[in-house]
Design a protein around this motif. Structure first.
Motif, PDB file in Angstrom:
ATOM      1  N   VAL A  98       0.862  -1.187   0.000  1.00 50.01           N
ATOM      2  CA  VAL A  98       0.000   0.000   0.000  1.00 50.01           C
ATOM      3  C   VAL A  98       0.894   1.231   0.000  1.00 50.01           C
ATOM      4  O   VAL A  98       1.689   1.442   0.921  1.00 50.01           O
ATOM      5  CB  VAL A  98      -0.930   0.008   1.223  1.00 50.01           C
ATOM      6  N   GLY A  99       0.742   2.035  -1.029  1.00 48.62           N
ATOM      7  CA  GLY A  99       1.585   3.213  -1.205  1.00 48.62           C
ATOM      8  C   GLY A  99       2.151   3.224  -2.610  1.00 48.62           C
ATOM      9  O   GLY A  99       2.450   2.164  -3.179  1.00 48.62           O
ATOM     10  N   GLY A 100       2.309   4.426  -3.166  1.00 47.35           N
ATOM     11  CA  GLY A 100       2.761   4.515  -4.555  1.00 47.35           C
ATOM     12  C   GLY A 100       4.028   5.316  -4.746  1.00 47.35           C
ATOM     13  O   GLY A 100       4.339   5.710  -5.881  1.00 47.35           O
ATOM     14  N   GLY A 101       4.786   5.549  -3.663  1.00 53.31           N
ATOM     15  CA  GLY A 101       5.982   6.368  -3.761  1.00 53.31           C
ATOM     16  C   GLY A 101       7.253   5.569  -3.956  1.00 53.31           C
ATOM     17  O   GLY A 101       7.225   4.372  -4.265  1.00 53.31           O
ATOM     18  N   ASP A 102       8.398   6.252  -3.749  1.00 53.97           N
ATOM     19  CA  ASP A 102       9.698   5.617  -3.965  1.00 53.97           C
ATOM     20  C   ASP A 102       9.939   4.468  -2.994  1.00 53.97           C
ATOM     21  O   ASP A 102      10.538   3.454  -3.359  1.00 53.97           O
ATOM     22  CB  ASP A 102      10.811   6.664  -3.819  1.00 53.97           C
ATOM     23  N   VAL A 103       9.503   4.623  -1.744  1.00 51.08           N
ATOM     24  CA  VAL A 103       9.690   3.539  -0.770  1.00 51.08           C
ATOM     25  C   VAL A 103       8.901   2.309  -1.206  1.00 51.08           C
ATOM     26  O   VAL A 103       9.403   1.172  -1.168  1.00 51.08           O
ATOM     27  CB  VAL A 103       9.263   3.993   0.639  1.00 51.08           C
ATOM     28  N   ALA A 104       7.671   2.510  -1.625  1.00 49.43           N
ATOM     29  CA  ALA A 104       6.861   1.396  -2.111  1.00 49.43           C
ATOM     30  C   ALA A 104       7.523   0.725  -3.314  1.00 49.43           C
ATOM     31  O   ALA A 104       7.487  -0.506  -3.457  1.00 49.43           O
ATOM     32  CB  ALA A 104       5.465   1.889  -2.478  1.00 49.43           C
ATOM     33  N   ALA A 105       8.134   1.529  -4.176  1.00 46.21           N
ATOM     34  CA  ALA A 105       8.814   0.962  -5.348  1.00 46.21           C
ATOM     35  C   ALA A 105       9.979   0.079  -4.930  1.00 46.21           C
ATOM     36  O   ALA A 105      10.198  -0.998  -5.507  1.00 46.21           O
ATOM     37  CB  ALA A 105       9.289   2.081  -6.272  1.00 46.21           C
ATOM     38  N   ARG A 106      10.771   0.522  -3.915  1.00 47.45           N
ATOM     39  CA  ARG A 106      11.895  -0.292  -3.457  1.00 47.45           C
ATOM     40  C   ARG A 106      11.410  -1.612  -2.856  1.00 47.45           C
ATOM     41  O   ARG A 106      11.988  -2.667  -3.110  1.00 47.45           O
ATOM     42  CB  ARG A 106      12.717   0.486  -2.421  1.00 47.45           C
ATOM     43  N   LYS A 107      10.357  -1.555  -2.060  1.00 48.25           N
ATOM     44  CA  LYS A 107       9.819  -2.781  -1.466  1.00 48.25           C
ATOM     45  C   LYS A 107       9.257  -3.703  -2.544  1.00 48.25           C
ATOM     46  O   LYS A 107       9.412  -4.922  -2.486  1.00 48.25           O
ATOM     47  CB  LYS A 107       8.720  -2.444  -0.451  1.00 48.25           C
ATOM     48  N   THR A 108       8.614  -3.114  -3.544  1.00 46.41           N
ATOM     49  CA  THR A 108       8.052  -3.918  -4.635  1.00 46.41           C
ATOM     50  C   THR A 108       9.151  -4.613  -5.427  1.00 46.41           C
ATOM     51  O   THR A 108       9.017  -5.781  -5.796  1.00 46.41           O
ATOM     52  CB  THR A 108       7.214  -3.019  -5.555  1.00 46.41           C
ATOM     53  N   ALA A 109      10.234  -3.899  -5.679  1.00 46.98           N
ATOM     54  CA  ALA A 109      11.337  -4.503  -6.440  1.00 46.98           C
ATOM     55  C   ALA A 109      11.878  -5.732  -5.726  1.00 46.98           C
ATOM     56  O   ALA A 109      12.158  -6.764  -6.358  1.00 46.98           O
ATOM     57  CB  ALA A 109      12.450  -3.468  -6.629  1.00 46.98           C
ATOM     58  N   MET A 110      12.015  -5.668  -4.408  1.00 46.16           N
ATOM     59  CA  MET A 110      12.523  -6.810  -3.640  1.00 46.16           C
ATOM     60  C   MET A 110      11.543  -7.978  -3.695  1.00 46.16           C
ATOM     61  O   MET A 110      11.939  -9.146  -3.816  1.00 46.16           O
ATOM     62  CB  MET A 110      12.771  -6.378  -2.197  1.00 46.16           C
ATOM     63  N   LEU A 111      10.260  -7.679  -3.607  1.00 42.07           N
ATOM     64  CA  LEU A 111       9.251  -8.739  -3.685  1.00 42.07           C
ATOM     65  C   LEU A 111       9.236  -9.392  -5.061  1.00 42.07           C
ATOM     66  O   LEU A 111       9.062 -10.616  -5.177  1.00 42.07           O
ATOM     67  CB  LEU A 111       7.870  -8.155  -3.354  1.00 42.07           C
ATOM     68  N   LEU A 112       9.395  -8.597  -6.111  1.00 38.24           N
ATOM     69  CA  LEU A 112       9.431  -9.165  -7.461  1.00 38.24           C
ATOM     70  C   LEU A 112      10.618 -10.101  -7.626  1.00 38.24           C
ATOM     71  O   LEU A 112      10.513 -11.143  -8.289  1.00 38.24           O
ATOM     72  CB  LEU A 112       9.495  -8.039  -8.497  1.00 38.24           C
ATOM     73  N   ARG A 113      11.759  -9.755  -7.020  1.00 39.88           N
ATOM     74  CA  ARG A 113      12.922 -10.639  -7.089  1.00 39.88           C
ATOM     75  C   ARG A 113      12.636 -11.974  -6.430  1.00 39.88           C
ATOM     76  O   ARG A 113      13.225 -12.991  -6.790  1.00 39.88           O
ATOM     77  CB  ARG A 113      14.130  -9.966  -6.440  1.00 39.88           C
ATOM     78  N   ALA A 114      11.757 -11.981  -5.440  1.00 38.72           N
ATOM     79  CA  ALA A 114      11.392 -13.223  -4.755  1.00 38.72           C
ATOM     80  C   ALA A 114      10.281 -13.979  -5.479  1.00 38.72           C
ATOM     81  O   ALA A 114       9.840 -15.027  -5.003  1.00 38.72           O
ATOM     82  CB  ALA A 114      10.953 -12.921  -3.327  1.00 38.72           C
ATOM     83  N   GLY A 115       9.800 -13.436  -6.604  1.00 43.67           N
ATOM     84  CA  GLY A 115       8.793 -14.129  -7.393  1.00 43.67           C
ATOM     85  C   GLY A 115       7.368 -13.914  -6.932  1.00 43.67           C
ATOM     86  O   GLY A 115       6.453 -14.632  -7.359  1.00 43.67           O
ATOM     87  N   ALA A 116       7.114 -12.932  -6.058  1.00 41.05           N
ATOM     88  CA  ALA A 116       5.774 -12.700  -5.537  1.00 41.05           C
ATOM     89  C   ALA A 116       4.862 -12.075  -6.604  1.00 41.05           C
ATOM     90  O   ALA A 116       5.322 -11.412  -7.531  1.00 41.05           O
ATOM     91  CB  ALA A 116       5.840 -11.790  -4.309  1.00 41.05           C
ATOM     92  N   LYS A 117       3.554 -12.301  -6.444  1.00 47.17           N
ATOM     93  CA  LYS A 117       2.557 -11.646  -7.285  1.00 47.17           C
ATOM     94  C   LYS A 117       2.113 -10.389  -6.539  1.00 47.17           C
ATOM     95  O   LYS A 117       1.328 -10.467  -5.599  1.00 47.17           O
ATOM     96  CB  LYS A 117       1.376 -12.582  -7.532  1.00 47.17           C
ATOM     97  N   VAL A 118       2.638  -9.259  -6.960  1.00 47.96           N
ATOM     98  CA  VAL A 118       2.493  -8.025  -6.201  1.00 47.96           C
ATOM     99  C   VAL A 118       1.335  -7.185  -6.733  1.00 47.96           C
ATOM    100  O   VAL A 118       1.211  -6.957  -7.940  1.00 47.96           O
ATOM    101  CB  VAL A 118       3.798  -7.197  -6.252  1.00 47.96           C
ATOM    102  N   THR A 119       0.502  -6.733  -5.790  1.00 48.63           N
ATOM    103  CA  THR A 119      -0.498  -5.712  -6.085  1.00 48.63           C
ATOM    104  C   THR A 119      -0.131  -4.458  -5.307  1.00 48.63           C
ATOM    105  O   THR A 119       0.126  -4.530  -4.090  1.00 48.63           O
ATOM    106  CB  THR A 119      -1.907  -6.165  -5.677  1.00 48.63           C
TER     107      THR A 119
END
Length: 481
Positions: A18-39
């Motif tokens: 939840v969140g659309g800023g730079d911090v959210a982007a960094r957390k999303t990038a790490m989750l994508l590396r782990a193969g998660a399906k991110v919303t």
């Protein structure tokens, strides 16, 4: 223990950010590396998140947070700018038995995201329970420097052969010896050298012939840089920590040797003019003796092994005797001394080329092309020339280099006792003698050397203006005056 450490498999599992800023982007990038399906849920997204939505890598819930976003997800990261909203997300997530992390708020979180060292499939996680993230980051940096990037490739290779390894070495003790060999022997070395096919061949040979597992020594030629321990490369530091024996030059400082493995044998093999001298054949013999006894040998050289360091001769010897080797380059004195004295070796207005020259004895001076060296619009970086300064200046001026050409003579470059003497070529020998400049020292000659007077930032500056005062003042005090 307040936190239970675990590694979560999020592959193809839904996760909410939840969140659309730079911090959210960094957390999303790490989750994508782990193969998660991110919303990602947010009214607006930073460009990086918008691009991932466009590519189909993540889903987007537009608008303000809704409790329904929590349905069906495994974990939640709250990364909004509102602590009240983050607290609400955490409370509603916990009520649904979701694991929730609120960025920078451990009190609201049911899990912490650790500082991570990634050598996949090897992961090292460091957590301070959210109380000291800066310390966790600093520890990660320290540990990261000790872990070879090739470890990931080594583990992946071992994983592919795991069934065959277990079948070949059913005895647990024998299997452990095999894995020790895998890490310490030619397989890991080949992967460090980006030679995966060679690594696989070594592994396959060991699975069919136990003789491959016998201790095989190797040599790493390591450049220790100009003296400042902070200029060691990470690869050099790892080599020092893996060494069984270290053959080091005379100019290697105790501060650098103190970074090595504590129980490594240390053998001084230095060459100093007018002092102790270890002949090159004796160094070759020591390399051969220790490598053939199965030891990991580090040949530790000041500067760079391949810049006036006889690294080429030692490599030829090792290759001729079938000894495995690696080379770890170091920061050579010309680069380091120039940087620590504020001298750019190249400059659009003054120098389009750099020449590295050695002048350690009279015999070496007779082999130089003085007419070529005396050309303008180039920088000369002259190693080991302190005892030959008078002849150097004479030859350069005799072949056309102007007596007004600036120079910077750097003694003990990058060390706490560094001194930088500046002046012009015609007065080089006299100035050096007046200030008792001694080896090790590097001479930089050319228009760029004039930058030292204004840009010098480390150690003492012995400028021409101090000629009547034998004791020079530190650069910062001179500026204050």
């Amino acid at each position: 223990m307040q936190l239970y450490p675990l590694f979560a498999d999020l592959s193809d599992r839904p996760v909410l950010v939840v969140g659309g800023g730079d911090v959210a982007a960094r957390k999303t990038a790490m989750l994508l590396r782990a193969g998660a399906k991110v919303t990602v849920g947010a009214p607006l997204l930073v460009p990086e998140l918008r691009e991932w939505v466009r590519q189909g890598r993540i889903a987007h819930q537009a608008g303000g947070y809704q409790p329904g976003w929590l349905d069906g997800v495994w974990l939640v990261i709250a990364a909004t700018r509102s602590r009240a909203l983050n607290a609400r997300i955490a409370a509603e997530g916990h009520a649904r038995q979701r694991l929730v992390n609120v960025v920078d708020d451990p009190a609201l979180s049911s899990f912490q995201v650790p500082a991570l060292i990634d050598r996949s499939p090897l992961l090292v996680a460091i957590s301070s329970g959210g109380t000291a993230p800066v310390l966790a980051r600093r520890l990660r940096e320290r540990i990261e420097s000790l872990l070879d990037p090739a470890l990931g490739s080594l583990l992946q290779l071992a994983q592919r052969y795991r069934t065959r390894i277990r079948a070949r070495y059913a005895d647990l003790a024998a299997r452990r010896r095999f894995y020790d060999w895998l890490h310490d022997g030619p397989v890991h070395a080949a992967l460090r050298a980006s030679r995966p096919i060679h690594a696989q061949r070594h592994l396959q040979a060991a699975l069919t012939d136990d003789r491959q597992l016998h201790a095989q020594g190797s040599v790493v030629l390591v450049g220790a840089g100009p003296g400042d321990p902070g200029l060691l490369t990470l690869r050099a530091l790892r080599a020092l920590n893996e060494a069984d024996v270290i053959l080091h030059d005379a100019l290697i400082s105790d501060a650098i040797l103190d970074l090595a493995r504590r129980d490594a044998e240390r053998i001084a093999v230095g060459k100093r003019g007018g002092g102790l001298h270890t002949p090159q054949p004796s160094i070759h013999a020591l390399l051969l003796e220790h490598a053939r006894s199965g030891r990991r040998v580090v040949r530790l050289k000041g500067g760079d092994p391949f810049v006036f360091g006889r690294g080429g001769e030692e490599l030829d010897f090792l290759r001729a005797h079938g000894i495995a080797y690696e080379v770890v380059p170091g920061i050579t004195a010309a680069l380091a001394c120039a940087a620590y004295s504020g001298v750019p070796l190249t400059h659009r207005d003054h120098a389009q080329s750099v020449r590295l020259v050695t002048a350690h004895c009279q015999r070496s001076l007779t082999t130089l092309d003085w007419a070529d060296l005396a050309r303008e619009r180039q920088t000369l970086a002259i190693y080991m020339g302190v005892s030959q300064l008078d002849e150097l200046a004479h030859q350069l001026m005799a072949h056309g280099r102007a007596a007004e050409t600036p120079f910077a003579l750097i003694e003990n470059g990058t060390l706490p006792q560094q001194r930088t003497l500046t002046g012009t070529l015609g007065r080089l020998a006299a100035l050096s003698a007046q200030h008792a400049i001694s080896a090790p020292a590097l001479l930089i000659l050319g228009e760029v050397a004039a930058h030292a007077d204004a840009s010098h930032w480390y150690g003492q500056l012995l400028a021409t203006s101090t000629l009547q005062h034998p004791t020079a003042v530190p650069h910062d005090l001179a500026d204050a005056a």
